[in-house]
Design a protein around this motif. Structure first.
Motif, PDB file in Angstrom:
ATOM      1  N   ASP A 180      -4.974   9.134  -4.142  1.00  0.00           N
ATOM      2  CA  ASP A 180      -6.236   8.504  -4.536  1.00  0.00           C
ATOM      3  C   ASP A 180      -6.300   7.058  -4.075  1.00  0.00           C
ATOM      4  N   VAL A 181      -5.139   6.412  -3.963  1.00  0.00           N
ATOM      5  CA  VAL A 181      -5.095   5.019  -3.514  1.00  0.00           C
ATOM      6  C   VAL A 181      -5.645   4.903  -2.102  1.00  0.00           C
ATOM      7  N   THR A 182      -5.166   5.737  -1.181  1.00  0.00           N
ATOM      8  CA  THR A 182      -5.630   5.642   0.208  1.00  0.00           C
ATOM      9  C   THR A 182      -7.087   6.074   0.336  1.00  0.00           C
ATOM     10  N   ARG A 183      -7.511   7.017  -0.507  1.00  0.00           N
ATOM     11  CA  ARG A 183      -8.928   7.421  -0.455  1.00  0.00           C
ATOM     12  C   ARG A 183      -9.825   6.247  -0.824  1.00  0.00           C
ATOM     13  N   ARG A 184      -9.388   5.440  -1.793  1.00  0.00           N
ATOM     14  CA  ARG A 184     -10.180   4.274  -2.188  1.00  0.00           C
ATOM     15  C   ARG A 184     -10.058   3.126  -1.188  1.00  0.00           C
ATOM     16  N   VAL A 185      -8.938   3.108  -0.442  1.00  0.00           N
ATOM     17  CA  VAL A 185      -8.801   2.110   0.617  1.00  0.00           C
ATOM     18  C   VAL A 185      -9.820   2.375   1.707  1.00  0.00           C
ATOM     19  N   GLU A 206      12.475  -2.942   1.847  1.00  0.00           N
ATOM     20  CA  GLU A 206      13.124  -3.577   2.994  1.00  0.00           C
ATOM     21  C   GLU A 206      13.032  -2.684   4.227  1.00  0.00           C
ATOM     22  N   PHE A 207      13.200  -1.387   4.024  1.00  0.00           N
ATOM     23  CA  PHE A 207      13.092  -0.425   5.118  1.00  0.00           C
ATOM     24  C   PHE A 207      11.682  -0.434   5.714  1.00  0.00           C
ATOM     25  N   LEU A 208      10.673  -0.385   4.850  1.00  0.00           N
ATOM     26  CA  LEU A 208       9.289  -0.394   5.317  1.00  0.00           C
ATOM     27  C   LEU A 208       8.967  -1.685   6.072  1.00  0.00           C
ATOM     28  N   TYR A 209       9.390  -2.799   5.525  1.00  0.00           N
ATOM     29  CA  TYR A 209       9.147  -4.100   6.150  1.00  0.00           C
ATOM     30  C   TYR A 209       9.732  -4.129   7.561  1.00  0.00           C
ATOM     31  N   SER A 210      10.927  -3.563   7.713  1.00  0.00           N
ATOM     32  CA  SER A 210      11.589  -3.552   9.017  1.00  0.00           C
ATOM     33  C   SER A 210      10.896  -2.610   9.984  1.00  0.00           C
ATOM     34  N   ILE A 211      10.474  -1.440   9.502  1.00  0.00           N
ATOM     35  CA  ILE A 211       9.785  -0.474  10.363  1.00  0.00           C
ATOM     36  C   ILE A 211       8.493  -1.072  10.910  1.00  0.00           C
ATOM     37  N   VAL A 212       7.764  -1.792  10.065  1.00  0.00           N
ATOM     38  CA  VAL A 212       6.519  -2.424  10.523  1.00  0.00           C
ATOM     39  C   VAL A 212       6.825  -3.411  11.653  1.00  0.00           C
ATOM     40  N   ARG A 213       7.901  -4.161  11.488  1.00  0.00           N
ATOM     41  CA  ARG A 213       8.285  -5.128  12.527  1.00  0.00           C
ATOM     42  C   ARG A 213       8.675  -4.411  13.817  1.00  0.00           C
ATOM     43  N   TRP A 214       9.468  -3.325  13.694  1.00  0.00           N
ATOM     44  CA  TRP A 214       9.902  -2.604  14.892  1.00  0.00           C
ATOM     45  C   TRP A 214       8.753  -1.881  15.572  1.00  0.00           C
ATOM     46  N   ALA A 215       7.741  -1.491  14.797  1.00  0.00           N
ATOM     47  CA  ALA A 215       6.585  -0.813  15.392  1.00  0.00           C
ATOM     48  C   ALA A 215       5.792  -1.750  16.293  1.00  0.00           C
ATOM     49  N   GLY A 216       5.991  -3.040  16.109  1.00  0.00           N
ATOM     50  CA  GLY A 216       5.423  -3.998  17.046  1.00  0.00           C
ATOM     51  C   GLY A 216       4.164  -4.678  16.606  1.00  0.00           C
ATOM     52  N   LEU A 266       0.822  -1.208   0.000  1.00  0.00           N
ATOM     53  CA  LEU A 266       0.000   0.000   0.000  1.00  0.00           C
ATOM     54  C   LEU A 266       0.861   1.265   0.000  1.00  0.00           C
ATOM     55  N   CYS A 267       1.957   1.239   0.749  1.00  0.00           N
ATOM     56  CA  CYS A 267       2.824   2.411   0.805  1.00  0.00           C
ATOM     57  C   CYS A 267       3.478   2.668  -0.551  1.00  0.00           C
ATOM     58  N   LEU A 268       3.884   1.599  -1.237  1.00  0.00           N
ATOM     59  CA  LEU A 268       4.476   1.754  -2.571  1.00  0.00           C
ATOM     60  C   LEU A 268       3.443   2.259  -3.573  1.00  0.00           C
ATOM     61  N   LEU A 269       2.207   1.753  -3.484  1.00  0.00           N
ATOM     62  CA  LEU A 269       1.145   2.252  -4.368  1.00  0.00           C
ATOM     63  C   LEU A 269       0.859   3.719  -4.092  1.00  0.00           C
ATOM     64  N   ALA A 298      -6.981  10.267   5.408  1.00  0.00           N
ATOM     65  CA  ALA A 298      -6.072  11.301   5.900  1.00  0.00           C
ATOM     66  C   ALA A 298      -5.053  10.717   6.871  1.00  0.00           C
ATOM     67  N   LYS A 299      -5.511   9.818   7.744  1.00  0.00           N
ATOM     68  CA  LYS A 299      -4.589   9.173   8.680  1.00  0.00           C
ATOM     69  C   LYS A 299      -3.588   8.291   7.951  1.00  0.00           C
ATOM     70  N   LEU A 300      -4.065   7.527   6.977  1.00  0.00           N
ATOM     71  CA  LEU A 300      -3.160   6.667   6.216  1.00  0.00           C
ATOM     72  C   LEU A 300      -2.139   7.499   5.446  1.00  0.00           C
ATOM     73  N   ASN A 301      -2.571   8.631   4.893  1.00  0.00           N
ATOM     74  CA  ASN A 301      -1.639   9.507   4.185  1.00  0.00           C
ATOM     75  C   ASN A 301      -0.521   9.979   5.104  1.00  0.00           C
ATOM     76  N   ARG A 302      -0.874  10.352   6.333  1.00  0.00           N
ATOM     77  CA  ARG A 302       0.138  10.813   7.285  1.00  0.00           C
ATOM     78  C   ARG A 302       1.118   9.696   7.622  1.00  0.00           C
ATOM     79  N   VAL A 303       0.581   8.495   7.816  1.00  0.00           N
ATOM     80  CA  VAL A 303       1.453   7.355   8.142  1.00  0.00           C
ATOM     81  C   VAL A 303       2.412   7.054   6.998  1.00  0.00           C
ATOM     82  N   PHE A 304       1.889   6.996   5.776  1.00  0.00           N
ATOM     83  CA  PHE A 304       2.744   6.696   4.631  1.00  0.00           C
ATOM     84  C   PHE A 304       3.736   7.825   4.354  1.00  0.00           C
ATOM     85  N   ASP A 305       3.290   9.066   4.529  1.00  0.00           N
ATOM     86  CA  ASP A 305       4.215  10.196   4.362  1.00  0.00           C
ATOM     87  C   ASP A 305       5.370  10.087   5.352  1.00  0.00           C
TER      88      ASP A 305
END
Length: 284
Positions: A183-188, A260-270, A173-176, A194-201
């Motif tokens: 528009d991707v997050t709006r359709r999600v 790889e960075f995103l995958y690791s951040i998700v893991r570290w976020a818990g 989702l972040c890559l899309l 708005a929250k998803l946009n902030r997280v991905f940003d």
């Protein structure tokens, strides 16, 4: 059809002709085949390959090639999008601590994405397969050819478990979002976009904080330099930065790309599922 020779045991150096062919193929060869090869040929042996087995072997041989091509193509597109973003936006982070302080917000956003993942995981097996991915892309109105969808599936199947698990879905989702815009997050989710946009940003900007030269790849020196920029007196121990980089460098090629960075951040976020816990028990 393949033809080879094989020396026979206890035959005084004589050989056999081994002819291998799938059963579905008509096989024609001259009766004097032995004479056309050598006087030492003792016998002719036919070995039939089952058609299904041949298809499986062919798939096993071509899949790594397709995966490498997908990696190269999508890495280039992501790097170009990152360069454009770095030129057009002010960066959110100035220190590593500022990124660390955002981890709770990352984790909160992941809860919303987990609900989206469950929606597209139509058979509830914890994995989004190729068909489910195509359905997901269709609902998000992301225009892709079948080949492009297959490439995205290969690219985001980071652990190569034949499907996209939750952590990989976050990466997807972040890559899309990076490649196709908000528009991707709006359709999600119309209500949570708005929250998803902030997280991905924040996730993308965190990567750009380390990617100072803007080539879409992090090296160990990039991570070490950035982690020690805020203070010249209290430097992060080298074994800490080495371990941090090792955990992010999933394919062990000495460079860390955005996925790889995103995958690791998700893991570290818990936010991990039971399957993720099991798969990470042996992680460095």
């Amino acid at each position: 059809m393949r033809i080879r020779t094989q020396t026979l045991p206890d035959s005084g150096g004589k050989a056999a002709i081994i002819i291998s062919s799938p059963r579905s193929r008509s096989l024609h060869f001259p009766w004097n085949l032995r004479q056309s090869f050598s006087a030492n040929i003792a016998t002719v042996k036919l070995v039939w390959w089952p058609v299904a087995a041949m298809g499986m072997v062919a798939s096993m041989c071509t899949e790594p090639i397709k995966r490498r091509r997908a990696e190269k193509d999508l890495d280039a597109k992501v790097a170009a999008a990152l360069r454009e973003r770095a030129r057009s936006r002010q960066r959110n982070f100035r220190t590593v601590n500022s990124i660390t302080m955002r981890l709770p917000r990352f984790k909160d956003g992941l809860r919303d994405i987990k609900d989206v993942f469950d929606q597209y995981d139509e058979d509830s097996d914890g994995t989004i397969d190729n068909d489910e991915l195509r359905s997901c892309l269709g609902k998000l109105l992301v225009q892709m050819s079948d080949k492009e969808a297959d490439d995205v599936h290969r690219y985001c199947d980071i652990d190569r478990r034949d499907g996209i698990q939750f952590q990989e879905f976050v990466v997807l989702l972040c890559l899309l979002y990076l490649l196709f815009g908000p528009d991707v997050t709006r359709r999600v989710s119309e209500f949570e976009s708005a929250k998803l946009n902030r997280v991905f940003d924040d996730l993308i900007d965190a990567f750009l904080f380390f990617d100072k030269d803007g080539d879409g790849k992090l090296e160990r020196k990039d991570v070490t330099r950035r982690m020690n920029e805020a203070s010249h007196q209290e430097r992060t121990p080298s074994h800490i930065t080495a371990q941090l980089f090792k955990e992010m460098d999933l394919n062990r090629n000495g460079k860390v790309n955005l996925k790889e960075f995103l995958y690791s951040i998700v893991r570290w976020a818990g936010h991990e599922t039971e399957d993720d816990d099991a798969s990470n028990e042996g992680s460095p």
